[in-house]
Design an enzyme around this catalytic site. Structure first.
Site, mmCIF file in Angstrom:
data_model
loop_
_atom_site.group_PDB
_atom_site.id
_atom_site.type_symbol
_atom_site.label_atom_id
_atom_site.label_comp_id
_atom_site.label_asym_id
_atom_site.label_seq_id
_atom_site.Cartn_x
_atom_site.Cartn_y
_atom_site.Cartn_z
ATOM 1 N N SER A 144 45.851 32.128 45.475
ATOM 2 C CA SER A 144 44.443 31.739 45.544
ATOM 3 C C SER A 144 44.160 30.678 44.497
ATOM 4 O O SER A 144 44.843 30.620 43.460
ATOM 5 C CB SER A 144 43.536 32.952 45.292
ATOM 6 O OG SER A 144 42.185 32.567 45.117
ATOM 7 N N TYR A 157 41.745 40.474 40.441
ATOM 8 C CA TYR A 157 42.113 39.572 41.536
ATOM 9 C C TYR A 157 42.698 38.278 40.969
ATOM 10 O O TYR A 157 43.746 37.809 41.424
ATOM 11 C CB TYR A 157 40.881 39.281 42.393
ATOM 12 C CG TYR A 157 41.172 38.452 43.618
ATOM 13 C CD1 TYR A 157 41.742 39.036 44.747
ATOM 14 C CD2 TYR A 157 40.882 37.091 43.661
ATOM 15 C CE1 TYR A 157 42.006 38.290 45.887
ATOM 16 C CE2 TYR A 157 41.147 36.340 44.795
ATOM 17 C CZ TYR A 157 41.714 36.941 45.900
ATOM 18 O OH TYR A 157 41.993 36.201 47.014
#
Length: 252
Positions: A144, A157
């Site tokens: 990401s 995350y």
């Protein structure tokens, strides 16, 4: 042409929706037999139906990527059914709790790291073992942009996705001479169920759009196209690469 995956078998985790579903559909469109893996059974089976309705060949295997026994069984069943494993897109992930670092619970931290980072490692472990027997293969991991630049409120995350980037580089170096290419994609904002949950926060979408030079949020198919290319013969000299697909976000 890279579009030809005829005779090849592709495994996609987190393929019940979003980028994973788009990736599974794209691999099938370009000729691959596709194994769809997810914890969401009904949605995973729907991805298989979509592939079959388009004339493709697919199999669903329910899998929790945070559990070694289930990942080992996933690869074993893939090979038992299709005879080989050529391509893998390790995409399964969760966003985890939305909270700042000091307020994050150990339970939420462990769950997010176990799915996103440990799960990617477990998938790579068993995929690579199979690919070594075959003499090569291609793997792409979904990281990401927040594994590269960070964001507030998603510490686990961010940490997990940064870990995926580095894990990708390590494996790419370790197995390059064995003919196994390992790359990562770093999506920016993409319309998926995960993003939709985050966009439920007041003003979130307006604020997000203001940070993206292209001025829009990506479609899952746009990110999947990058994953498919990295696994294709057109990317035969690409390994250890982190491909950012973010509308220009981190170029700023």
């Amino acid at each position: 042409m890279y579009q030809s995956f005829a005779g090849k078998v592709a495994l996609v985790t987190g393929a019940a929706s979003g980028i994973g579903r788009a990736s599974a559909l794209a691999f099938a469109q370009h000729g691959a037999k596709v194994v769809v893996a997810d914890v969401l059974v009904a949605d995973g089976e729907e991805t298989v139906r979509m592939i079959k309705d388009a004339g493709g060949d697919a199999l669903f295997i329910a899998t929790d990527v945070s559990k070694a026994s289930e990942v080992e069984a996933l690869v074993r069943q893939t090979v038992a059914h299709y005879g080989r494993l050529d391509v893998a897109h390790n995409n399964a992930a969760i966003e985890g709790a939305l909270a700042p670092t000091a307020s994050y619970t150990e339970e939420d931290w462990d769950r997010t790291i176990n799915v996103n980072l440990k799960g990617t490692w477990l998938c790579m472990k068993y995929e690579i073992l199979q690919m070594l027997q075959q003499g090569g293969g291609a793997i792409v991991n979904t990281a990401s942009v927040v594994g590269l630049v960070g964001t507030m409120g998603l510490p686990a995350y961010c940490a997990s996705k940064g870990g995926v980037v580095q894990l990708t580089k390590a494996a790419a170096l370790e197995y390059a001479k064995a003919g196994i290419r390992v790359n990562a994609i770093c999506p920016g904002a993409t319309y998926t169920p995960m993003l939709n949950r985050l966009l439920a926060q007041p003003g979130a979408e307006t604020g997000m759009l203001a940070t993206i030079p292209l001025g829009r949020i990506s479609k899952p198919e746009e990110v999947a196209a990058a994953a498919v290319w990295l696994c294709s013969d057109a990317a035969s000299y690409v390994t250890g690469h982190t491909m950012v697909v973010d509308g220009g976000l981190i170029a700023q």
